[in-house]
Design an enzyme around this catalytic site. Structure first.
Site, PDB file in Angstrom:
ATOM      1  N   GLY A  48       0.769  -1.239   0.000  1.00  0.00           N
ATOM      2  CA  GLY A  48       0.000   0.000   0.000  1.00  0.00           C
ATOM      3  C   GLY A  48       0.800   1.288   0.000  1.00  0.00           C
ATOM      4  N   ASP A 103       1.378   3.211   4.672  1.00  0.00           N
ATOM      5  CA  ASP A 103       0.272   3.894   4.001  1.00  0.00           C
ATOM      6  C   ASP A 103      -0.754   4.366   5.022  1.00  0.00           C
ATOM      7  OD1 ASP A 103      -0.441   1.283   4.672  1.00  0.00           O
ATOM      8  OD2 ASP A 103      -1.323   0.798   2.736  1.00  0.00           O
ATOM      9  N   ASP A 106      -4.249   1.696  11.064  1.00  0.00           N
ATOM     10  CA  ASP A 106      -5.669   1.498  11.360  1.00  0.00           C
ATOM     11  C   ASP A 106      -5.796   1.074  12.824  1.00  0.00           C
ATOM     12  OD1 ASP A 106      -8.359   0.819  11.289  1.00  0.00           O
ATOM     13  OD2 ASP A 106      -8.137  -0.798   9.856  1.00  0.00           O
ATOM     14  N   LYS A 134      -6.044   6.303  11.253  1.00  0.00           N
ATOM     15  CA  LYS A 134      -7.433   6.227  11.737  1.00  0.00           C
ATOM     16  C   LYS A 134      -7.387   6.222  13.258  1.00  0.00           C
ATOM     17  CE  LYS A 134      -9.268   3.429   7.945  1.00  0.00           C
ATOM     18  NZ  LYS A 134      -9.797   2.093   7.612  1.00  0.00           N
ATOM     19  N   VAL A 156     -10.833   3.242   2.946  1.00  0.00           N
ATOM     20  CA  VAL A 156     -10.441   4.124   1.842  1.00  0.00           C
ATOM     21  C   VAL A 156      -9.640   3.382   0.778  1.00  0.00           C
ATOM     22  CG1 VAL A 156     -10.475   6.265   3.218  1.00  0.00           C
ATOM     23  CG2 VAL A 156      -8.383   4.892   3.131  1.00  0.00           C
ATOM     24  N   ASP A 162      -5.688  -0.383  -1.874  1.00  0.00           N
ATOM     25  CA  ASP A 162      -6.578  -1.177  -2.710  1.00  0.00           C
ATOM     26  C   ASP A 162      -7.833  -1.647  -1.979  1.00  0.00           C
ATOM     27  OD1 ASP A 162      -5.333  -3.105  -0.979  1.00  0.00           O
ATOM     28  OD2 ASP A 162      -5.983  -4.655  -2.359  1.00  0.00           O
ATOM     29  N   ARG A 168      -5.545   0.818  -6.590  1.00  0.00           N
ATOM     30  CA  ARG A 168      -4.248   1.400  -6.189  1.00  0.00           C
ATOM     31  C   ARG A 168      -3.815   2.527  -7.111  1.00  0.00           C
ATOM     32  NH1 ARG A 168      -2.203  -1.991  -2.217  1.00  0.00           N
ATOM     33  NH2 ARG A 168      -2.488  -4.227  -2.521  1.00  0.00           N
TER      34      ARG A 168
HETATM   35  P1  5GP Z   1      -3.601  -2.148  11.142  1.00  0.00           P
HETATM   36  O1  5GP Z   1      -2.728  -3.328  11.416  1.00  0.00           O
HETATM   37  O2  5GP Z   1      -3.073  -0.838  11.657  1.00  0.00           O
HETATM   38  O3  5GP Z   1      -5.018  -2.391  11.605  1.00  0.00           O
HETATM   39  O4  5GP Z   1      -3.756  -2.052   9.581  1.00  0.00           O
HETATM   40  C1  5GP Z   1      -2.749  -1.590   8.768  1.00  0.00           C
HETATM   41  C2  5GP Z   1      -2.902  -2.079   7.342  1.00  0.00           C
HETATM   42  O5  5GP Z   1      -4.248  -2.399   7.025  1.00  0.00           O
HETATM   43  C3  5GP Z   1      -2.515  -0.972   6.374  1.00  0.00           C
HETATM   44  O6  5GP Z   1      -1.141  -0.986   6.075  1.00  0.00           O
HETATM   45  C4  5GP Z   1      -3.371  -1.293   5.159  1.00  0.00           C
HETATM   46  O7  5GP Z   1      -2.712  -2.205   4.332  1.00  0.00           O
HETATM   47  C5  5GP Z   1      -4.601  -1.941   5.737  1.00  0.00           C
HETATM   48  N1  5GP Z   1      -5.708  -0.979   5.877  1.00  0.00           N
HETATM   49  C6  5GP Z   1      -6.172  -0.435   7.017  1.00  0.00           C
HETATM   50  N2  5GP Z   1      -7.185   0.408   6.765  1.00  0.00           N
HETATM   51  C7  5GP Z   1      -7.346   0.411   5.425  1.00  0.00           C
HETATM   52  C8  5GP Z   1      -8.244   1.122   4.540  1.00  0.00           C
HETATM   53  O8  5GP Z   1      -9.101   1.931   4.914  1.00  0.00           O
HETATM   54  N3  5GP Z   1      -8.089   0.863   3.208  1.00  0.00           N
HETATM   55  C9  5GP Z   1      -7.186  -0.011   2.720  1.00  0.00           C
HETATM   56  N4  5GP Z   1      -7.149  -0.177   1.406  1.00  0.00           N
HETATM   57  N5  5GP Z   1      -6.323  -0.687   3.523  1.00  0.00           N
HETATM   58  C10 5GP Z   1      -6.414  -0.469   4.850  1.00  0.00           C
END
Ligand code: 5GP
Length: 178
Positions: A48, A103, A106, A134, A156, A162, A168
């Protein structure tokens, strides 16, 4: 900007190319200042972050290196909760000033699982830059040192991000219509 469809879902415009470009330049300026004379190693997390990393890296005027690793913690639009290293780190980070390029942060799970592996190798410093954060979705708190945009807890796509493999190449960022 009109709304668009990716696979079966509808997305509305969220961040324009101009807004993204302005913010990327702002972060690059901060990094140019903070890492002057330090020759940092940037580690971009695929897939991403590839567009963000590329745009950001072009705006760095300091001596800097970049490498890429791949982790996966996401499938479709919901976290599977698993972090897998697909492409490992091929750089020595002992004693280096390391900057992770993400990227989007979350829940924070991906970085929480991955960062100890890096700390274990004793970099001189370790900071994180994320285009999107987020903040409301945080489950595992991670200190993100440079943030492009703090965004609501919405899915998003675009600018490298993606939805099941597609989206992407969209130059802007769109958010899911719920
Ligand atoms: P985390 O481990 O912080 O929950 O998630 C991180 C990864 O989840 C990011 O690097 C991304 O690849 C994916 N991700 C989290 N939120 C989104 C989103 O809203 N859209 C997309 N396309 N990927 C997300």
């Amino acid at each position: 900007m009109a709304s668009l469809r990716v696979h079966d879902k509808e997305f509305d415009p969220f961040l324009t190319e101009e807004e993204i470009r302005t913010r990327v330049s702002f972060i690059a300026d901060q990094l140019n200042t903070d890492y002057a004379g330090k020759r940092p190693l940037f580690i971009a997390i695929l897939n991403g972050s590839f567009i963000f990393a590329s745009d950001l890296f072009k705006e760095l005027h300091i001596e800097a290196e970049i490498c890429f690793i791949k982790l996966a913690s996401y499938k479709g639009s919901r976290s599977t909760g698993h972090v897998v290293t697909a492409i490992g780190l091929d750089h020595e980070i002992y004693g280096r000033d390391v900057v992770i390029i993400e990227d989007i942060v979350d829940t924070g799970k991906t970085l929480t699982e991955f960062l100890p592996q890096l700390h274990h190798q004793q970099p001189a410093s370790l900071r994180i830059v994320a285009l999107l954060h987020k903040a409301e979705a945080t489950v595992h708190p991670v200190q993100v040192d440079y943030i492009g945009f703090t965004i609501p807890d919405k899915f998003v796509v675009g600018y490298g991000l993606d939805y099941n493999g597609l989206g992407r190449n969209i130059p802007e960022i769109y958010k899911l219509v719920e």
